[in-house]
Design a protein around this motif. Structure first.
Motif, PDB file in Angstrom:
ATOM      1  N   GLY A  95      39.852  33.629  31.755  1.00 29.56           N
ATOM      2  CA  GLY A  95      40.398  34.026  33.053  1.00 29.56           C
ATOM      3  C   GLY A  95      39.412  34.735  33.961  1.00 29.56           C
ATOM      4  O   GLY A  95      39.760  35.114  35.085  1.00 29.56           O
ATOM      5  N   SER A  96      38.167  34.921  33.516  1.00 28.38           N
ATOM      6  CA  SER A  96      37.187  35.609  34.358  1.00 28.38           C
ATOM      7  C   SER A  96      36.680  34.679  35.454  1.00 28.38           C
ATOM      8  O   SER A  96      36.654  33.457  35.288  1.00 28.38           O
ATOM      9  CB  SER A  96      36.010  36.091  33.505  1.00 28.38           C
ATOM     10  OG  SER A  96      35.299  34.982  32.967  1.00 28.38           O
ATOM     11  N   GLY A  97      36.293  35.263  36.577  1.00 29.54           N
ATOM     12  CA  GLY A  97      35.792  34.426  37.658  1.00 29.54           C
ATOM     13  C   GLY A  97      35.574  35.196  38.937  1.00 29.54           C
ATOM     14  O   GLY A  97      35.513  36.426  38.948  1.00 29.54           O
ATOM     15  N   THR A  98      35.493  34.441  40.034  1.00 30.08           N
ATOM     16  CA  THR A  98      35.180  35.012  41.343  1.00 30.08           C
ATOM     17  C   THR A  98      36.047  34.365  42.416  1.00 30.08           C
ATOM     18  O   THR A  98      36.283  33.160  42.378  1.00 30.08           O
ATOM     19  CB  THR A  98      33.692  34.782  41.686  1.00 30.08           C
ATOM     20  OG1 THR A  98      32.878  35.260  40.619  1.00 30.08           O
ATOM     21  CG2 THR A  98      33.307  35.501  42.971  1.00 30.08           C
ATOM     22  N   TRP A 118      35.633  39.112  45.294  1.00 29.43           N
ATOM     23  CA  TRP A 118      36.601  39.648  44.339  1.00 29.43           C
ATOM     24  C   TRP A 118      36.275  39.095  42.954  1.00 29.43           C
ATOM     25  O   TRP A 118      36.124  37.883  42.792  1.00 29.43           O
ATOM     26  CB  TRP A 118      38.028  39.230  44.718  1.00 29.43           C
ATOM     27  CG  TRP A 118      38.479  39.774  46.031  1.00 29.43           C
ATOM     28  CD1 TRP A 118      38.494  39.117  47.232  1.00 29.43           C
ATOM     29  CD2 TRP A 118      38.978  41.087  46.292  1.00 29.43           C
ATOM     30  NE1 TRP A 118      38.965  39.944  48.222  1.00 29.43           N
ATOM     31  CE2 TRP A 118      39.282  41.159  47.673  1.00 29.43           C
ATOM     32  CE3 TRP A 118      39.215  42.211  45.486  1.00 29.43           C
ATOM     33  CZ2 TRP A 118      39.797  42.310  48.274  1.00 29.43           C
ATOM     34  CZ3 TRP A 118      39.727  43.354  46.085  1.00 29.43           C
ATOM     35  CH2 TRP A 118      40.009  43.397  47.452  1.00 29.43           C
ATOM     36  N   SER A 119      36.120  39.954  41.977  1.00 24.69           N
ATOM     37  CA  SER A 119      35.894  39.487  40.607  1.00 24.69           C
ATOM     38  C   SER A 119      37.220  39.529  39.850  1.00 24.69           C
ATOM     39  O   SER A 119      38.055  40.423  40.066  1.00 24.69           O
ATOM     40  CB  SER A 119      34.852  40.344  39.891  1.00 24.69           C
ATOM     41  OG  SER A 119      35.271  41.690  39.821  1.00 24.69           O
ATOM     42  N   ILE A 120      37.426  38.536  38.971  1.00 26.28           N
ATOM     43  CA  ILE A 120      38.653  38.450  38.178  1.00 26.28           C
ATOM     44  C   ILE A 120      38.326  38.788  36.725  1.00 26.28           C
ATOM     45  O   ILE A 120      37.290  38.379  36.203  1.00 26.28           O
ATOM     46  CB  ILE A 120      39.252  37.027  38.183  1.00 26.28           C
ATOM     47  CG1 ILE A 120      39.163  36.389  39.553  1.00 26.28           C
ATOM     48  CG2 ILE A 120      40.685  37.034  37.688  1.00 26.28           C
ATOM     49  CD1 ILE A 120      39.496  34.907  39.544  1.00 26.28           C
ATOM     50  N   LYS A 121      39.249  39.489  36.097  1.00 30.24           N
ATOM     51  CA  LYS A 121      39.061  39.850  34.687  1.00 30.24           C
ATOM     52  C   LYS A 121      40.412  39.814  33.990  1.00 30.24           C
ATOM     53  O   LYS A 121      41.409  40.282  34.531  1.00 30.24           O
ATOM     54  CB  LYS A 121      38.466  41.268  34.588  1.00 30.24           C
ATOM     55  CG  LYS A 121      38.376  41.830  33.175  1.00 30.24           C
ATOM     56  CD  LYS A 121      37.861  43.258  33.230  1.00 30.24           C
ATOM     57  CE  LYS A 121      37.777  43.887  31.854  1.00 30.24           C
ATOM     58  NZ  LYS A 121      37.279  45.295  31.911  1.00 30.24           N
ATOM     59  N   CYS A 122      40.456  39.226  32.797  1.00 29.23           N
ATOM     60  CA  CYS A 122      41.660  39.275  31.963  1.00 29.23           C
ATOM     61  C   CYS A 122      41.260  39.762  30.573  1.00 29.23           C
ATOM     62  O   CYS A 122      40.194  39.405  30.068  1.00 29.23           O
ATOM     63  CB  CYS A 122      42.321  37.899  31.850  1.00 29.23           C
ATOM     64  SG  CYS A 122      43.133  37.344  33.372  1.00 29.23           S
ATOM     65  N   VAL A 123      42.101  40.573  29.970  1.00 27.95           N
ATOM     66  CA  VAL A 123      41.824  41.112  28.633  1.00 27.95           C
ATOM     67  C   VAL A 123      43.005  40.816  27.729  1.00 27.95           C
ATOM     68  O   VAL A 123      44.155  41.114  28.081  1.00 27.95           O
ATOM     69  CB  VAL A 123      41.577  42.635  28.685  1.00 27.95           C
ATOM     70  CG1 VAL A 123      41.374  43.182  27.275  1.00 27.95           C
ATOM     71  CG2 VAL A 123      40.378  42.949  29.559  1.00 27.95           C
ATOM     72  N   LEU A 135      41.880  42.279  39.574  1.00 27.98           N
ATOM     73  CA  LEU A 135      40.877  41.958  40.584  1.00 27.98           C
ATOM     74  C   LEU A 135      40.050  43.211  40.818  1.00 27.98           C
ATOM     75  O   LEU A 135      40.571  44.329  40.713  1.00 27.98           O
ATOM     76  CB  LEU A 135      41.533  41.581  41.917  1.00 27.98           C
ATOM     77  CG  LEU A 135      42.377  40.317  41.994  1.00 27.98           C
ATOM     78  CD1 LEU A 135      43.157  40.312  43.311  1.00 27.98           C
ATOM     79  CD2 LEU A 135      41.492  39.082  41.907  1.00 27.98           C
ATOM     80  N   ARG A 136      38.778  43.037  41.160  1.00 23.37           N
ATOM     81  CA  ARG A 136      37.954  44.208  41.475  1.00 23.37           C
ATOM     82  C   ARG A 136      37.000  43.882  42.618  1.00 23.37           C
ATOM     83  O   ARG A 136      36.427  42.794  42.681  1.00 23.37           O
ATOM     84  CB  ARG A 136      37.159  44.674  40.254  1.00 23.37           C
ATOM     85  CG  ARG A 136      36.384  45.970  40.508  1.00 23.37           C
ATOM     86  CD  ARG A 136      35.691  46.480  39.264  1.00 23.37           C
ATOM     87  NE  ARG A 136      34.997  47.721  39.494  1.00 23.37           N
ATOM     88  CZ  ARG A 136      35.532  48.930  39.420  1.00 23.37           C
ATOM     89  NH1 ARG A 136      36.813  49.047  39.102  1.00 23.37           N
ATOM     90  NH2 ARG A 136      34.828  50.022  39.657  1.00 23.37           N
ATOM     91  N   LYS A 137      36.860  44.844  43.511  1.00 27.20           N
ATOM     92  CA  LYS A 137      35.859  44.761  44.576  1.00 27.20           C
ATOM     93  C   LYS A 137      35.336  46.166  44.802  1.00 27.20           C
ATOM     94  O   LYS A 137      36.123  47.084  45.061  1.00 27.20           O
ATOM     95  CB  LYS A 137      36.466  44.182  45.851  1.00 27.20           C
ATOM     96  CG  LYS A 137      35.429  43.818  46.913  1.00 27.20           C
ATOM     97  CD  LYS A 137      36.085  43.113  48.095  1.00 27.20           C
ATOM     98  CE  LYS A 137      35.038  42.645  49.078  1.00 27.20           C
ATOM     99  NZ  LYS A 137      35.650  42.041  50.285  1.00 27.20           N
ATOM    100  N   HIS A 138      34.032  46.335  44.666  1.00 29.51           N
ATOM    101  CA  HIS A 138      33.410  47.657  44.727  1.00 29.51           C
ATOM    102  C   HIS A 138      34.093  48.577  43.708  1.00 29.51           C
ATOM    103  O   HIS A 138      34.099  48.271  42.518  1.00 29.51           O
ATOM    104  CB  HIS A 138      33.466  48.219  46.149  1.00 29.51           C
ATOM    105  CG  HIS A 138      32.569  47.487  47.105  1.00 29.51           C
ATOM    106  ND1 HIS A 138      31.203  47.418  46.952  1.00 29.51           N
ATOM    107  CD2 HIS A 138      32.858  46.773  48.232  1.00 29.51           C
ATOM    108  CE1 HIS A 138      30.677  46.699  47.928  1.00 29.51           C
ATOM    109  NE2 HIS A 138      31.664  46.286  48.715  1.00 29.51           N
TER     110      HIS A 138
END
Length: 238
Positions: A95-98, A118-123, A135-138
């Motif tokens: 699920g990781s990506g941009t 925006w970066s995507i992350k799933c755990v 989602l993460r930005k800065h």
């Protein structure tokens, strides 16, 4: 067996491996560490679908040595496309990506060197097979917990007993104690503002200094990114 017959068999097996991989994923790229004499297995992915999750999306594959099991090659599926005019790319494996976070972004690492997406992350929790995504930005993270509730975090390594604050455009600032974070009600309010907002001003204090750190984050593409994240999160549950 004559040597030339043996060589033909080896070549046929190698061609069969490539053909099988290409049939499973017509658009396949082979990494430099790909071992032709080893079988190809699909990555144990968070997303089980072999078709695109979003309308108009395209699936491509990368095949290379499986670092968890070097006796096999591993096939990773990557979905790319444009959703409501916003470019995206993510791995079905984790699920990781941009997702495009700037109007000039191309999602190319070199071309976007001075842009922030925006970066995507799933755990995934190995104990109960549940997962959460964000989602993460800065210094701002927005996500969905394992139980489906929403969260927002600001900064990291917070000074003890300090606060975190977010202000979307000219709306009222929303503040919480850093240790406990925003409540779900606060997070939902902020997310609703971010969907239609242009920028988010964040403030927090980072150890060891008791001084405010302010950062303005542009919200370009957030509304679409949030929808994409929800699709990834829901599909991963199936």
């Amino acid at each position: 067996m004559k040597p030339w017959i043996g060589a033909q068999i080896v070549l046929l097996l190698m061609w069969s491996q490539h053909a099988a991989a290409d049939d499973a994923c017509p658009k396949t790229a082979y990494s430099s560490n790909y071992q032709k004499n080893l079988p190809i297995v699909d990555a144990d992915g968070l997303i089980k679908s072999i078709t695109p999750l979003l309308a108009g999306g395209q699936i491509s594959c990368q095949v290379g040595i499986n670092h968890k099991n070097p006796s096999t090659n591993e096939r990773l599926r990557i979905e790319t496309g444009s959703y409501e005019g916003i470019k995206y790319s993510f791995y079905h494996s984790d699920g990781s990506g941009t997702i495009q976070g700037d109007k000039n972004s191309t999602l190319d690492t070199i071309k976007d060197l001075h842009l922030t997406n925006w970066s995507i992350k799933c755990v995934k929790d190995g104990m109960d097979d549940t997962h959460w995504c964000s989602l993460r930005k800065h210094n701002i993270s927005i996500g969905i917990w394992k139980n489906g509730s929403h969260f927002i975090s600001v900064g990291n390594d917070h000074f003890p007993s300090s606060d975190i604050t977010l202000r979307i455009d000219k709306n009222q600032p929303v503040t919480a104690v850093a240790e406990s974070g925003f409540t779900e009600k606060q997070a939902d309010l902020l997310i609703s503002q971010m969907k239609v907002g242009e920028s988010a001003l964040s403030r927090y204090q980072e150890w060891p200094y008791r001084a405010n750190k302010d950062k303005k984050v542009e919200l370009y593409g957030f509304s679409e990114a949030w929808k994409i994240l929800n699709v990834i999160y829901s599909t991963a549950q199936q």
